[in-house]
Scaffold this motif. Sequence first.
Motif, PDB file in Angstrom:
ATOM      1  N   VAL A 159       0.844  -1.188   0.000  1.00  0.00           N
ATOM      2  CA  VAL A 159       0.000   0.000   0.000  1.00  0.00           C
ATOM      3  C   VAL A 159       0.877   1.233   0.000  1.00  0.00           C
ATOM      4  O   VAL A 159       1.898   1.288   0.686  1.00  0.00           O
ATOM      5  N   ASP A 160       0.506   2.216  -0.798  1.00  0.00           N
ATOM      6  CA  ASP A 160       1.270   3.452  -0.899  1.00  0.00           C
ATOM      7  C   ASP A 160       1.498   4.045   0.489  1.00  0.00           C
ATOM      8  O   ASP A 160       0.571   4.177   1.279  1.00  0.00           O
ATOM      9  N   GLY A 161       2.752   4.421   0.776  1.00  0.00           N
ATOM     10  CA  GLY A 161       3.095   4.869   2.112  1.00  0.00           C
ATOM     11  C   GLY A 161       2.714   6.304   2.435  1.00  0.00           C
ATOM     12  O   GLY A 161       2.892   6.743   3.555  1.00  0.00           O
ATOM     13  N   SER A 162       2.178   7.090   1.490  1.00  0.00           N
ATOM     14  CA  SER A 162       1.837   8.477   1.793  1.00  0.00           C
ATOM     15  C   SER A 162       0.630   8.548   2.719  1.00  0.00           C
ATOM     16  O   SER A 162      -0.301   7.754   2.629  1.00  0.00           O
ATOM     17  N   ILE A 163       0.625   9.498   3.641  1.00  0.00           N
ATOM     18  CA  ILE A 163      -0.411   9.585   4.670  1.00  0.00           C
ATOM     19  C   ILE A 163      -1.403  10.701   4.326  1.00  0.00           C
ATOM     20  O   ILE A 163      -1.034  11.791   3.928  1.00  0.00           O
ATOM     21  N   THR A 164      -2.685  10.393   4.461  1.00  0.00           N
ATOM     22  CA  THR A 164      -3.742  11.380   4.286  1.00  0.00           C
ATOM     23  C   THR A 164      -4.548  11.454   5.576  1.00  0.00           C
ATOM     24  O   THR A 164      -4.253  10.781   6.564  1.00  0.00           O
ATOM     25  N   ASP A 165      -5.604  12.295   5.580  1.00  0.00           N
ATOM     26  CA  ASP A 165      -6.442  12.413   6.770  1.00  0.00           C
ATOM     27  C   ASP A 165      -7.139  11.101   7.105  1.00  0.00           C
ATOM     28  O   ASP A 165      -7.496  10.849   8.258  1.00  0.00           O
ATOM     29  N   ASN A 166      -7.362  10.296   6.091  1.00  0.00           N
ATOM     30  CA  ASN A 166      -8.036   9.014   6.303  1.00  0.00           C
ATOM     31  C   ASN A 166      -7.063   7.862   6.520  1.00  0.00           C
ATOM     32  O   ASN A 166      -7.463   6.699   6.523  1.00  0.00           O
ATOM     33  N   GLY A 167      -5.775   8.158   6.651  1.00  0.00           N
ATOM     34  CA  GLY A 167      -4.785   7.096   6.833  1.00  0.00           C
ATOM     35  C   GLY A 167      -4.038   6.819   5.545  1.00  0.00           C
ATOM     36  O   GLY A 167      -3.801   7.717   4.743  1.00  0.00           O
ATOM     37  N   LEU A 168      -3.715   5.566   5.348  1.00  0.00           N
ATOM     38  CA  LEU A 168      -2.939   5.180   4.173  1.00  0.00           C
ATOM     39  C   LEU A 168      -3.804   5.180   2.924  1.00  0.00           C
ATOM     40  O   LEU A 168      -4.956   4.756   2.942  1.00  0.00           O
ATOM     41  N   VAL A 169      -3.243   5.630   1.823  1.00  0.00           N
ATOM     42  CA  VAL A 169      -3.943   5.621   0.549  1.00  0.00           C
ATOM     43  C   VAL A 169      -4.066   4.171   0.070  1.00  0.00           C
ATOM     44  O   VAL A 169      -3.082   3.426   0.046  1.00  0.00           O
ATOM     45  N   ASN A 170      -5.259   3.763  -0.294  1.00  0.00           N
ATOM     46  CA  ASN A 170      -5.508   2.367  -0.660  1.00  0.00           C
ATOM     47  C   ASN A 170      -5.229   2.137  -2.145  1.00  0.00           C
ATOM     48  O   ASN A 170      -6.132   1.953  -2.951  1.00  0.00           O
ATOM     49  N   SER A 171      -3.966   2.160  -2.524  1.00  0.00           N
ATOM     50  CA  SER A 171      -3.585   1.884  -3.904  1.00  0.00           C
ATOM     51  C   SER A 171      -2.355   1.002  -3.905  1.00  0.00           C
ATOM     52  O   SER A 171      -1.499   1.116  -3.033  1.00  0.00           O
ATOM     53  N   LYS A 172      -2.308   0.089  -4.852  1.00  0.00           N
ATOM     54  CA  LYS A 172      -1.216  -0.871  -4.895  1.00  0.00           C
ATOM     55  C   LYS A 172      -0.092  -0.378  -5.802  1.00  0.00           C
ATOM     56  O   LYS A 172      -0.334   0.081  -6.897  1.00  0.00           O
ATOM     57  N   ASN A 173       1.130  -0.493  -5.299  1.00  0.00           N
ATOM     58  CA  ASN A 173       2.304  -0.146  -6.076  1.00  0.00           C
ATOM     59  C   ASN A 173       3.362  -1.225  -5.884  1.00  0.00           C
ATOM     60  O   ASN A 173       3.441  -1.849  -4.828  1.00  0.00           O
ATOM     61  N   SER A 174       4.156  -1.432  -6.895  1.00  0.00           N
ATOM     62  CA  SER A 174       5.237  -2.402  -6.794  1.00  0.00           C
ATOM     63  C   SER A 174       6.438  -1.753  -6.124  1.00  0.00           C
ATOM     64  O   SER A 174       6.931  -0.734  -6.585  1.00  0.00           O
ATOM     65  N   LYS A 175       6.887  -2.319  -5.016  1.00  0.00           N
ATOM     66  CA  LYS A 175       8.074  -1.851  -4.316  1.00  0.00           C
ATOM     67  C   LYS A 175       9.069  -2.982  -4.259  1.00  0.00           C
ATOM     68  O   LYS A 175       8.699  -4.152  -4.201  1.00  0.00           O
ATOM     69  N   GLU A 176      10.353  -2.654  -4.255  1.00  0.00           N
ATOM     70  CA  GLU A 176      11.368  -3.689  -4.304  1.00  0.00           C
ATOM     71  C   GLU A 176      12.616  -3.264  -3.557  1.00  0.00           C
ATOM     72  O   GLU A 176      12.913  -2.076  -3.413  1.00  0.00           O
ATOM     73  N   VAL A 177      13.343  -4.262  -3.063  1.00  0.00           N
ATOM     74  CA  VAL A 177      14.648  -4.079  -2.445  1.00  0.00           C
ATOM     75  C   VAL A 177      15.654  -4.779  -3.343  1.00  0.00           C
ATOM     76  O   VAL A 177      15.551  -5.990  -3.583  1.00  0.00           O
ATOM     77  N   LEU A 178      16.616  -4.028  -3.855  1.00  0.00           N
ATOM     78  CA  LEU A 178      17.544  -4.538  -4.865  1.00  0.00           C
ATOM     79  C   LEU A 178      18.934  -4.728  -4.270  1.00  0.00           C
ATOM     80  O   LEU A 178      19.625  -3.749  -3.962  1.00  0.00           O
ATOM     81  N   TYR A 179      19.354  -5.963  -4.110  1.00  0.00           N
ATOM     82  CA  TYR A 179      20.690  -6.282  -3.616  1.00  0.00           C
ATOM     83  C   TYR A 179      21.643  -6.470  -4.798  1.00  0.00           C
ATOM     84  O   TYR A 179      21.355  -7.233  -5.728  1.00  0.00           O
ATOM     85  N   ARG A 180      22.797  -5.770  -4.753  1.00  0.00           N
ATOM     86  CA  ARG A 180      23.795  -5.868  -5.804  1.00  0.00           C
ATOM     87  C   ARG A 180      25.183  -6.077  -5.182  1.00  0.00           C
ATOM     88  O   ARG A 180      25.512  -5.455  -4.177  1.00  0.00           O
TER      89      ARG A 180
END
Length: 357
Positions: free
Chosen positions: A60-81
């Motif tokens: 869930v998108d980490g931005s905060i609004t008055d209603n809490g977390l925005v309910n939208s799906k985004n792809s997040k990743e941790v890239l080890y190199r």
Amino acid sequence: MLFCVAVSAQQKTSLFKKATRWLETENDSNYIEEHTKDITFRIFGSRKYNNYDIVDNGIVDGSITDNGLVNSKNSKEVLYRPNTPFNVGVGVNYRFIAVNIAFNLPAINKNTGEYGKTKMLDLQTHIYTRKLVVDFYGQIYEGYYIANTRRLINSFGSNAGSNNVEMIRPDAKNVNLGLNVQYVFNAKRFSYRAAYLQNDYQKRSAGSFLVGGEVFGVRMKGDSGLIPSYIQKTGFFNGENFYRTRIFSGAANAGYAHTFVYKQHWFTTLSISGSLGVNYTVMNRINQVDLKKAGIQLNNNIRISLGYNSSRYFAGIHYVYLTTRSQSPVPDTYQTVGAGNFRISLARRFTLKKQLF
């Protein structure tokens, strides 16, 4: 370094030949000029790859609004190199023998203070016969850095509540073992060896369908959680964390390769294949029950080579990259492991008056 030996027997060979006749082929001389009986000398520059990624498609998108977390799906990743060097070396081919020796030149490689230091043993080998392509991956890498740290901080920093940036992970260690085998249908007119071994000369454009299978085993571990603490608390990976993951997979693959030749000497070889199979993943958590689950395995293999080839000279670049995508026990998440090699080669062939053996 690669050594292959062929041994023949007087009476028992006939049955063996019958069993392996489907591997034999004769080149179409209008398309392929063979130079395996020449000695080929080369100088080259090379960098090998190994990477590990953790991907969450349901975060869930980490931005905060008055209603809490925005309910939208985004792809997040941790890239080890890893911090791998660009090596420079020399090599020679003759018949079934190929030897390459490379050296690390620190002056042209990354500063270890910024990216950390990587210890590695990479026995990655790509074998190109007339009708078979065999890729063996035997890799041990220790010492990684998180390549997208800045982007993670920008995405999660306001909610993470921590200024501690975990970028360099000297404790992270990856062991990757795998075998990929593909059959080349049009070996009479299409040669992988021309682009990648320099002991063939492809004079005209041609291509081939590919089919095969692959098996892989992967273990990635660290002294602490592989998901940075500043994003774990935001709900990434469903709030789970793990210090070790083990993946076992098998898949069938199919693809196509083609060499485009311009004015008999300038060439571009493109190859892509996709795989579908299953994996079994075990994730070890600290003081918690392990996560285990079978899932879908999706892999792909890309080969690109381009340059100049003739009866005597070769100059070109080669790129081989494999990506394994393994569905994890956590919903809407998966792990990817990548391995490959980038090389620049200059080669010269010499015809022998008398064969050495």
